[in-house]
Structures are given as structure tokens and as C-alpha cells.
Write a protein that holds these residues in place. Structure first.
Motif, mmCIF file in Angstrom:
data_model
loop_
_atom_site.group_PDB
_atom_site.id
_atom_site.type_symbol
_atom_site.label_atom_id
_atom_site.label_comp_id
_atom_site.label_asym_id
_atom_site.label_seq_id
_atom_site.Cartn_x
_atom_site.Cartn_y
_atom_site.Cartn_z
ATOM 1 N N CYS A 1 -17.997 7.172 8.420
ATOM 2 C CA CYS A 1 -18.328 8.518 7.941
ATOM 3 C C CYS A 1 -18.282 8.570 6.410
ATOM 4 N N ARG A 2 -17.336 7.869 5.812
ATOM 5 C CA ARG A 2 -17.264 7.840 4.351
ATOM 6 C C ARG A 2 -18.477 7.132 3.769
ATOM 7 N N TYR A 3 -18.953 6.083 4.432
ATOM 8 C CA TYR A 3 -20.125 5.359 3.946
ATOM 9 C C TYR A 3 -21.359 6.250 3.952
ATOM 10 N N LYS B 1 -16.985 11.423 0.340
ATOM 11 C CA LYS B 1 -15.647 11.991 0.492
ATOM 12 C C LYS B 1 -15.602 13.076 1.559
ATOM 13 N N ASP C 1 -14.218 5.306 8.173
ATOM 14 C CA ASP C 1 -14.838 4.517 7.117
ATOM 15 C C ASP C 1 -16.365 4.596 7.196
ATOM 16 N N GLN D 1 -3.629 8.924 3.182
ATOM 17 C CA GLN D 1 -4.775 9.474 2.468
ATOM 18 C C GLN D 1 -4.348 10.273 1.239
ATOM 19 N N GLN E 1 -15.159 11.410 4.861
ATOM 20 C CA GLN E 1 -13.823 10.836 5.002
ATOM 21 C C GLN E 1 -12.780 11.908 5.297
ATOM 22 N N TRP E 2 -12.777 12.992 4.520
ATOM 23 C CA TRP E 2 -11.748 14.013 4.683
ATOM 24 C C TRP E 2 -11.990 14.881 5.912
#
Length: 551
Positions: free
Chosen positions: A174-176, A180, A172, A459, A183-184
Motif C-alpha cells: 500500500c505504501r508503494y 504515506k 508495504d 511506526q 501506509q498510515w
């Protein structure tokens, strides 16, 4: 971290909650605490005023935004928290999240137990590949680096302002920071570590099941294998499964003979045909483990996680007993290879760094583990103590096995990626260790498969169990990878080092370093020494991965 404005608990019911930053879960009230027989009191005027203030702030800000959150003087103290119903009765909330917290000693050993995996079996081999002296230095240095990167991961959610990160994990974060892509990519490298561990488990389960069956067969039919193995004599035999009679050469030879005392040779040959470590055992495991992977929940297998602690403690006891009986066999040759000993410094040291990257890897779940710590202010201390215990355990096993390996008459280069393979299948203590580890891995393997399924299916499909056929297809792919590796390349040392260096590149070195630098830069606190150090961390991670392909 509690949200500043509490959500509605039930329709037409509301609750006051304290704004504080010490709890890690959003405030909630279980039904058993809502339904009480004793009404405490009617809504007081002070409570009504507080309620109006909280509702006023709720109009100004969302539940995840701290910028306009209610100040402390608006929120009642914990002992003044009540649930008020439309009928005017108040129900006092009892209980606390603190009751589910663990003291520091439990948290430390939970981290130690989680980190202690199959990598411990390859530490002596890794030290042999790097050289005794260089191996010890690399183990200490890598442990310190991994501890620092784990510390950065643990602190990363708290460095994000104006957002409720109480239930965030590192993906989370890393997504911030990276959207995307973060996240992936974090999901991908997390899958590499989990599936890599499952492949190693399949290879080891094939190995342990083979040796366990061979021990039972040889004992039942009085088969003596002593003359078929290249090794030492005596009660504490050590063998070299693939002896290299010319340490300076590039070839190995292996012997396969049987001394049958009382049984027909055809019976032994038939047993070997149907009980093969690479040709049959990996396929037998499919019958047992593929159905277990398809279970909707893995809660049943979670009850057996204590076996991991027992297995590690027994391994430590086994290593101690073997070292006492065999004694130490050391000679120091700094750069030159001799007939029986390896040099203290070898160019194969990246193989050890790859193994250690996975051996010290806990970065993808450290935030969850630390949430259960009762004293959050001691998180850094407890994490450091846990890493110290893990490092000492690896040092103890690696150093004792390497030092006690009998050279001469054997060569130090004979130490196997799974050091249990250096003991014959007839060894009773090693048989017990293999049986313990086999049963432990059979119970842990479905848990790893469950983690892969939850992360991947969640996911992609938004559902942890989209259908039986989706889950079956995923499990067939995972099991197929394990069977192929167990049949064609059953070298756990190489599997561990490649998977460790691959997942470590992103989740240990690159993402934590970038997150830390971006966070400091946004706060205006980034200085060139810190930037240079974290750039070097990224370069070390890249070099660690590239080094695996040239060894």
C-alpha cells in the motif's frame, strides 16, 4: 527472493549466491556454518573470475534493483556456494532455508487455526439475523469474495517490478502504490481489527469468568438456578436469557429469581453483588491482564496457541452432541415471522455480512503465513483449501445450532450473539468449553496487545518498546476500551460486525481492488470487465459498512 548481489557477510569476507526467485528470505550464513575446522580448498581461478563479475554488476545496480542484476550464468549453483576468507581458505555452506519450510497440510491448518477466532460463537446468531436460507447463501458468497480478495493480497508483492519485495507485507505494498497515505491508513485499519478483537476478547473473558465462577459457587453451595431461567426442561436444557414473550413486539423481559435449597438468601445476594458479569468481573480482569500486556516479549504466550485448535475441536464436538440430543426444529416461512420461527429472508442480513468479514479476515498476515509453505507454487491451492475448511466449519456450527435450537417452546429469535449463553451455567460440557476458551483467551490477549504495540510504536517512535510508560499508556487505553464495552455494551455480535466491516472496507475490499487495478493498468492489461468487477467490490465494502448503522 534473493538479492542479485550479495552483501558482505563480515568485514573482508564475501559470498557468492544464486539468483533465483523461489526463496523468500535474503541469503545469509549463520555463524555456525562460517566457522569450520576443515578448509575445503584455495580460491580457484574460476571462482576469482566469478567474483570479479559479481563485483562488476554490484557497481551497476543496487541490491533492490533487478534491472541490471547478474544473469543466471554468472551465479554459481547452490552446491557451489562457498565463503572465502582473506587467507584464501574456502568454507562450504551447508543447510538450506527449505529445512524450515512447512508442507501444505501444515500451512492449510495454520491458516484454519489463525482464522478460527471468536467469530465462530456469533455465526448462529448471524444466520438467525439473516434468515436460515439467506444466511447460508450469504456465508458461501462472502467466503468466496474474501478468498478472492485474499488471493489478490497474496499476489500483490510479486506484481511489483524491479524491487525486492521478499520481506514485504501488504502495508508495504500500500505504501508503494499510495505513499504515506496508504501506509498510515492500512496501519489504522489494521489497528481497528486488532483492537476490535481485543475488545471482543475482554467481553467474552468477562462472560466466561462469570459463568465459570457461578458454576463453582452453585455447585459448592448447592444453589439451583433452574427456576430462575426461561428455558426448556430436561437434562439438555436450553435457555433464553432475555426472552421476548411477544415476537412481534419491540420489547424484551428478563427474569431474575433464585431457588436456594439450603443457604441463606443474603449469602447468595452478596455473591451476586461481588460477582457481576458487567459491574465487577471486567474490573477484576484488569489485575490479571494489564501486567501481562506490559511484558517486553510475548514469546511465552505464543507457546499456548495450540489451545485455540483444542478449543475449536471441542466446540465442534459440543455442537454435535447438543444437536444429537436436541434434534432438529425447523419450519420454513419465507418472509413472514411466526410465533416461534424467523423468516428465511430477513432485512437484517448486513449484520451477518459484518460478522463474516471479520470471521474470514486473514488478509493482513496471509503473506507471512504463506512464506513458510514449502511448495510456493501451491499457495493458491492451499489458500483455497484453507478457506474451504473454514467455511465448512462455520456452516457446520451455524447450521446445527440454529436447527437444533428447540422452537417451540422457545423462539428462534432467542439465539444469543454468543451461542454458549443459550446454555445454563450448570451445564458441565458448556462449563468445560468456557474454561478452555477462558484460558485460551488469557494467553492470546497479550499476543494481540503485543501486535498492536509493535505496529503502532514501531511506526510512531521507530521502536517497539520506547519506554515502560509509553507501553503502559497504550495498554491502559486498550484495556479501558474493553472494560467500557464489557460494562455498558457487552454484545459481541455488534462489536464483531462493526469492527469487521470497518477494517474489511480498507484491507479486504478497497486497497486490494485498487492495487490490482493499478498493477494491471501499468502492465497494459486492465480491461473493462475486470475494472467493473473490482469497482463493484469496493462498492460492496462501502455498503457493508454503511449497512451496520441501519440495522
Amino acid at each position: 527472493i534473493k538479492p542479485p548481489v550479495c552483501p558482505f557477510i563480515q568485514k573482508h569476507m564475501f559470498v557468492y549466491c544464486e539468483e533465483t526467485f523461489v526463496y523468500e528470505l535474503p541469503f545469509h550464513v549463520e555463524p555456525k556454518n562460517i566457522v569450520e575446522d576443515d578448509p575445503q580448498e584455495r580460491v580457484s581461478a574460476e571462482a576469482a573470475i566469478l567474483n570479479s563479475r559479481v563485483h562488476y554488476y554490484s557497481r551497476l545496480t543496487g541490491s533492490s534493483d533487478r534491472l541490471l542484476s547478474p544473469p543466471n550464468h554468472v551465479i554459481p549453483r547452490p552446491e557451489e556456494i562457498y565463503i572465502y576468507s582473506p587467507l584464501g581458505t574456502a568454507f562450504k555452506v551447508t543447510g538450506s532455508d527449505q529445512s524450515s519450510k512447512n508442507p501444505s497440510i501444515i500451512t492449510i491448518f495454520a491458516i484454519w487455526n489463525t482464522m478460527m477466532g471468536t467469530s465462530i460463537l456469533s455465526i448462529p446468531w448471524g444466520i438467525k439475523q439473516a434468515g436460515f436460507t439467506l444466511g447460508i447463501l450469504i456465508l458461501i458468497f462472502t467466503g468466496l469474495l474474501m478468498l478472492y480478495c485474499c488471493y489478490v493480497v497474496l499476489k500483490s508483492p510479486k506484481a511489483i517490478p524491479y524491487v525486492d519485495t521478499s520481506d514485504w507485507e501488504f502495508p508495504d505494498v500500500c505504501r508503494y502504490y499510495f505513499g504515506k497515505f496508504g501506509q498510515w491508513s492500512s496501519l489504522f485499519f489494521s489497528m481497528v481489527s486488532l483492537i476490535g478483537a481485543m475488545v471482543v476478547y475482554w467481553v467474552l473473558m468477562s462472560n466466561f469468568l462469570f459463568n465459570t465462577g457461578q458454576f463453582i459457587h452453585n455447585y459448592a453451595y448447592n444453589v439451583n438456578m433452574s427456576d430462575s431461567e426461561f428455558g426448556t426442561n430436561g437434562s439438555d436444557r436450553v435457555i433464553c436469557p432475555y426472552p421476548n414473550t411477544d415476537p412481534g413486539g419491540n420489547f424484551t423481559i428478563s427474569t431474575h429469581y433464585l431457588d436456594n435449597s439450603g443457604n441463606d438468601t443474603s449469602d447468595v445476594g452478596s455473591f451476586e453483588h461481588w460477582w457481576s458479569k458487567t459491574n465487577t468481573i471486567p474490573f477484576y480482569l484488569i489485575i490479571l491482564l494489564l501486567p501481562l500486556l506490559c511484558f517486553h516479549s510475548a514469546s511465552f504466550f505464543a507457546r499456548f496457541t495450540f489451545l485455540g485448535t483444542i478449543s475449536v475441536i471441542y466446540l465442534i464436538a459440543l455442537v454435535t452432541v447438543k444437536a444429537v440430543h436436541l434434534g432438529f426444529h425447523l419450519e420454513f416461512h419465507w418472509f413472514d415471522t411466526t410465533q416461534f420461527y424467523v423468516p428465511e429472508f430477513r432485512l437484517l442480513f448486513p449484520q451477518l455480512t459484518g460478522v463474516l468479514t471479520l470471521a474470514f479476515f486473514i488478509h493482513n498476515c496471509i503473506i507471512t503465513l504463506m512464506k513458510s509453505n514449502k511448495h510456493q507454487e501451491n499457495n493458491v491451492r492451499d489458500l483455497s483449501v484453507a478457506y474451504l475448511l473454514v467455511g465448512l466449519t462455520y456452516l457446520y456450527v451455524g447450521v446445527l445450532i440454529f436447527a437444533a435450537f428447540p422452537a417451540p417452546p422457545l423462539f428462534k429469535d432467542c439465539i444469543e450473539p454468543n451461542f454458549l449463553d443459550n446454555f445454563p451455567s450448570s451445564d458441565v460440557m458448556v462449563f468445560v468449553a468456557r474454561t478452555f476458551l477462558l484460558f485460551q483467551m488469557i494467553t492470546v490477549y497479550p499476543l494481540l496487545g503485543y501486535l498492536v504495540r509493535v505496529q503502532m510504536m514501531g511506526q510512531i517512535f521507530g521502536n517497539h518498546y520506547p519506554s515502560f510508560f509509553h507501553v503502559l499508556a497504550l495498554n491502559i487505553l486498550i484495556v479501558g476500551a474493553g472494560v467500557l464495552m464489557a460494562k455498558f455494551y457487552p454484545n459481541i455480535g455488534s462489536i464483531i460486525r462493526f469492527s469487521g466491516a470497518t477494517c474489511g472496507l480498507a484491507l479486504v475490499f478497497v486497497f486490494p481492488a485498487l492495487v490490482h487495478m493499478i498493477s494491471l493498468r501499468r502492465q497494459g492489461l486492465l480491461r473493462w470487465p475486470s475494472a467493473l468487477f473490482h469497482i463493484c467490490l469496493i462498492l460492496l465494502g462501502i455498503a457493508n459498512l454503511l449497512g451496520q448503522f441501519f440495522m
